[in-house]
Design a protein around this motif. Structure first.
Motif, PDB file in Angstrom:
ATOM      1  N   GLN A  24       0.760  -1.239   0.121  1.00 16.43           N
ATOM      2  CA  GLN A  24       0.080  -0.192   0.124  1.00 16.43           C
ATOM      3  C   GLN A  24       0.775   1.174  -0.135  1.00 16.43           C
ATOM      4  OE1 GLN A  24      -3.562   0.596   2.186  1.00 16.43           O
ATOM      5  NE2 GLN A  24      -4.126  -1.429   2.237  1.00 16.43           N
ATOM      6  N   ALA A  25       2.010   1.355   0.696  1.00 20.07           N
ATOM      7  CA  ALA A  25       3.040   2.213   0.785  1.00 20.07           C
ATOM      8  C   ALA A  25       3.664   2.658  -0.542  1.00 20.07           C
ATOM      9  CB  ALA A  25       4.025   1.947   1.604  1.00 20.07           C
ATOM     10  N   LEU A  26       3.907   1.406  -1.203  1.00 20.81           N
ATOM     11  CA  LEU A  26       4.348   1.622  -2.784  1.00 20.81           C
ATOM     12  C   LEU A  26       3.349   2.136  -3.703  1.00 20.81           C
ATOM     13  CD1 LEU A  26       6.491  -1.572  -2.664  1.00 20.81           C
ATOM     14  CD2 LEU A  26       7.459   0.656  -3.099  1.00 20.81           C
ATOM     15  N   SER A  27       2.078   1.764  -3.637  1.00 19.38           N
ATOM     16  CA  SER A  27       1.210   2.194  -4.481  1.00 19.38           C
ATOM     17  C   SER A  27       0.739   3.886  -4.151  1.00 19.38           C
ATOM     18  CB  SER A  27      -0.337   1.285  -4.242  1.00 19.38           C
ATOM     19  OG  SER A  27      -1.280   1.938  -4.741  1.00 19.38           O
ATOM     20  N   MET A  28       0.825   4.119  -2.913  1.00 21.82           N
ATOM     21  CA  MET A  28       0.629   5.518  -2.694  1.00 21.82           C
ATOM     22  C   MET A  28       1.772   6.537  -2.898  1.00 21.82           C
ATOM     23  SD  MET A  28      -0.964   7.203   1.076  1.00 21.82           S
ATOM     24  CE  MET A  28      -2.401   6.052   0.990  1.00 21.82           C
ATOM     25  N   GLN A  29       2.896   5.843  -2.693  1.00 20.47           N
ATOM     26  CA  GLN A  29       4.069   7.021  -3.085  1.00 20.47           C
ATOM     27  C   GLN A  29       4.217   7.427  -4.458  1.00 20.47           C
ATOM     28  OE1 GLN A  29       8.021   5.022  -2.928  1.00 20.47           O
ATOM     29  NE2 GLN A  29       8.905   6.616  -1.823  1.00 20.47           N
ATOM     30  N   VAL A  30       3.938   6.537  -5.337  1.00 18.23           N
ATOM     31  CA  VAL A  30       3.932   6.545  -6.882  1.00 18.23           C
ATOM     32  C   VAL A  30       3.233   8.055  -7.181  1.00 18.23           C
ATOM     33  CG1 VAL A  30       2.201   5.497  -7.740  1.00 18.23           C
ATOM     34  CG2 VAL A  30       4.297   5.890  -9.302  1.00 18.23           C
ATOM     35  N   PRO A 142      -3.622  11.610  -2.235  1.00 17.03           N
ATOM     36  CA  PRO A 142      -4.476  10.849  -2.813  1.00 17.03           C
ATOM     37  C   PRO A 142      -5.897  11.042  -2.958  1.00 17.03           C
ATOM     38  CG  PRO A 142      -3.047   9.428  -1.448  1.00 17.03           C
ATOM     39  CD  PRO A 142      -2.713  10.788  -0.977  1.00 17.03           C
ATOM     40  N   PHE A 143      -6.873  10.368  -3.890  1.00 10.96           N
ATOM     41  CA  PHE A 143      -7.974  10.839  -4.044  1.00 10.96           C
ATOM     42  C   PHE A 143      -8.843  10.735  -2.693  1.00 10.96           C
ATOM     43  CE2 PHE A 143     -12.366   9.609  -5.091  1.00 10.96           C
ATOM     44  CZ  PHE A 143     -12.668  10.604  -5.971  1.00 10.96           C
ATOM     45  N   GLU A 144      -8.516   9.613  -1.732  1.00 13.60           N
ATOM     46  CA  GLU A 144      -9.375   9.415  -0.612  1.00 13.60           C
ATOM     47  C   GLU A 144      -9.190  10.733   0.264  1.00 13.60           C
ATOM     48  OE1 GLU A 144      -7.056   7.288  -1.806  1.00 13.60           O
ATOM     49  OE2 GLU A 144      -7.859   5.236  -1.831  1.00 13.60           O
ATOM     50  N   ALA A 145      -8.110  11.572   0.345  1.00 14.39           N
ATOM     51  CA  ALA A 145      -7.925  12.472   1.133  1.00 14.39           C
ATOM     52  C   ALA A 145      -8.766  13.735   0.661  1.00 14.39           C
ATOM     53  CB  ALA A 145      -6.342  13.031   1.118  1.00 14.39           C
ATOM     54  N   GLU A 187      -7.075  20.088 -17.371  1.00 17.36           N
ATOM     55  CA  GLU A 187      -7.210  19.974 -15.770  1.00 17.36           C
ATOM     56  C   GLU A 187      -7.856  18.394 -15.745  1.00 17.36           C
ATOM     57  OE1 GLU A 187      -8.575  23.181 -13.691  1.00 17.36           O
ATOM     58  OE2 GLU A 187      -7.055  24.452 -14.957  1.00 17.36           O
ATOM     59  N   LYS A 188      -8.730  18.155 -16.454  1.00 17.34           N
ATOM     60  CA  LYS A 188      -9.370  16.844 -16.216  1.00 17.34           C
ATOM     61  C   LYS A 188      -8.544  15.686 -16.751  1.00 17.34           C
ATOM     62  CE  LYS A 188     -13.594  16.773 -18.304  1.00 17.34           C
ATOM     63  NZ  LYS A 188     -14.616  16.392 -19.415  1.00 17.34           N
ATOM     64  N   LEU A 189      -7.608  15.806 -17.515  1.00 22.04           N
ATOM     65  CA  LEU A 189      -6.904  14.866 -18.184  1.00 22.04           C
ATOM     66  C   LEU A 189      -5.924  14.529 -16.851  1.00 22.04           C
ATOM     67  CD1 LEU A 189      -5.441  12.665 -19.920  1.00 22.04           C
ATOM     68  CD2 LEU A 189      -4.512  14.663 -21.078  1.00 22.04           C
ATOM     69  N   LEU A 190      -5.341  15.795 -16.363  1.00 18.60           N
ATOM     70  CA  LEU A 190      -4.314  15.639 -15.298  1.00 18.60           C
ATOM     71  C   LEU A 190      -4.983  15.177 -14.095  1.00 18.60           C
ATOM     72  CD1 LEU A 190      -2.317  18.789 -14.104  1.00 18.60           C
ATOM     73  CD2 LEU A 190      -3.298  17.099 -12.480  1.00 18.60           C
ATOM     74  N   MET A 191      -6.026  15.116 -13.730  1.00 16.49           N
ATOM     75  CA  MET A 191      -6.604  14.571 -12.531  1.00 16.49           C
ATOM     76  C   MET A 191      -6.924  13.081 -12.986  1.00 16.49           C
ATOM     77  SD  MET A 191      -7.082  17.050 -10.318  1.00 16.49           S
ATOM     78  CE  MET A 191      -8.228  16.748  -9.039  1.00 16.49           C
ATOM     79  N   GLN A 196      -6.271   8.346 -10.858  1.00 21.04           N
ATOM     80  CA  GLN A 196      -6.905   7.079 -11.667  1.00 21.04           C
ATOM     81  C   GLN A 196      -5.443   6.382 -12.213  1.00 21.04           C
ATOM     82  OE1 GLN A 196      -9.916   8.034 -14.233  1.00 21.04           O
ATOM     83  NE2 GLN A 196     -11.304   8.506 -12.813  1.00 21.04           N
ATOM     84  N   GLU A 197      -4.687   6.848 -13.085  1.00 21.78           N
ATOM     85  CA  GLU A 197      -3.478   6.054 -13.611  1.00 21.78           C
ATOM     86  C   GLU A 197      -2.463   6.133 -12.641  1.00 21.78           C
ATOM     87  OE1 GLU A 197      -4.042   4.479 -16.329  1.00 21.78           O
ATOM     88  OE2 GLU A 197      -5.922   5.234 -16.542  1.00 21.78           O
ATOM     89  N   GLU A 198      -2.411   6.761 -11.597  1.00 24.59           N
ATOM     90  CA  GLU A 198      -1.295   7.054 -10.757  1.00 24.59           C
ATOM     91  C   GLU A 198      -0.001   7.167 -11.309  1.00 24.59           C
ATOM     92  OE1 GLU A 198      -1.425   3.585  -8.199  1.00 24.59           O
ATOM     93  OE2 GLU A 198      -3.527   3.650  -7.819  1.00 24.59           O
ATOM     94  N   LEU A 199      -0.225   8.063 -12.185  1.00 26.61           N
ATOM     95  CA  LEU A 199       1.222   8.661 -12.591  1.00 26.61           C
ATOM     96  C   LEU A 199       1.673   9.999 -11.667  1.00 26.61           C
ATOM     97  CD1 LEU A 199       0.751   9.185 -16.378  1.00 26.61           C
ATOM     98  CD2 LEU A 199       1.180   7.245 -15.459  1.00 26.61           C
ATOM     99  N   ASN A 200       3.092   9.879 -11.673  1.00 27.01           N
ATOM    100  CA  ASN A 200       3.450  10.824 -10.600  1.00 27.01           C
ATOM    101  C   ASN A 200       3.705  12.413 -11.587  1.00 27.01           C
ATOM    102  OD1 ASN A 200       6.090  10.784 -12.481  1.00 27.01           O
ATOM    103  ND2 ASN A 200       6.786   9.257 -11.048  1.00 27.01           N
TER     104      ASN A 200
END
Length: 234
Positions: A24-30, A142-145, A187-191, A196-200
């Protein structure tokens, strides 16, 4: 897994679920700035796992895996929120941006341009963009925040899906979905790329053809639009 009293054997579960904390940490860090250390997220998630062990009640029907996963992620989000280092002056200016966006978009009936927002704030364009960069440094979460903002603390445990909380979450998700759909296309694409895609940020900059700092500015502006919209909806 349980003692005679139905309590979880902590040593066995700790060993079993520590890999989940790391995943979960790795998934969030990205999705976070490079200043956020993986070890800090793992430490926070481990605290969440220990809390889950102490609070889990098998009689409630949920599996421990589900309960622990929610607790781990919640602890990591709490750690990120605790790093809100924005000076009060920047925070005041951020609220001013939200208000300016809300006024303009209600008047115009469309997303306000950067130049229009800057003019509404009586700022030059570069000054406005610098404000966006300053503000964004404390809000790359992240989105949950974003979803958690506005939930009144103390009503229900955030890791338990009560009917009340599920209703509130569904309403907020719908409002957020509508707000994201109304964003300008870039901005929609950025979000979508970020949440969703979890790019940095660097990867998003490559896709959009802009610098990483510009991605930060656009993210901050998009979040201001969403906050303004959610404020209008109460």
């Amino acid at each position: 897994m349980y003692t005679a009293r139905g309590k979880i054997e902590q040593a066995d579960l700790l060993e079993e679920y520590l890999p989940l904390v790391r995943r979960q940490a790795l998934s969030m860090q990205v999705r976070l700035p490079s200043s956020i250390e993986l070890d800090d997220l793992i430490q926070a998630g481990t605290v969440g796992l220990l809390e889950a062990m102490g609070r889990f009640d098998a009689g409630q029907g949920a599996s421990f895996a589900t309960f622990a996963s929610q607790r781990i992620r919640g602890a990591m989000l709490d750690e990120l929120r605790s790093r809100d280092w924005l000076p009060r002056s920047v925070r005041r200016n951020a609220r001013a941006v939200d208000e300016a966006v809300r006024r303009l978009e209600q008047t115009l009936g469309r997303p306000a341009e950067e130049t229009e927002i800057a003019a509404e704030l009586d700022m030059g364009l570069e000054e406005y963009r610098q404000l966006l960069s300053d503000t964004n440094s404390g809000h790359l979460l992240p989105f949950e925040a974003l979803m958690a903002e506005g939930i009144e603390p103390g009503i229900e445990d955030a890791s338990i899906d009560t009917p009340y909380r599920m209703l509130i979450d569904e309403e907020k998700r719908q409002q957020l979905a509508e707000g994201i759909e109304a964003l300008p296309e870039r901005e929609k694409l950025l979000m979508a790329l970020y949440y969703q895609e979890e790019l940095n940020l660097k990867e998003i900059g490559v896709v959009l053809g802009v610098t990483e700092s510009r991605v930060c500015q656009l993210h901050s502006q998009a979040v201001s639009r969403l906050r303004a919209r959610l404020t209008v909806h109460g």
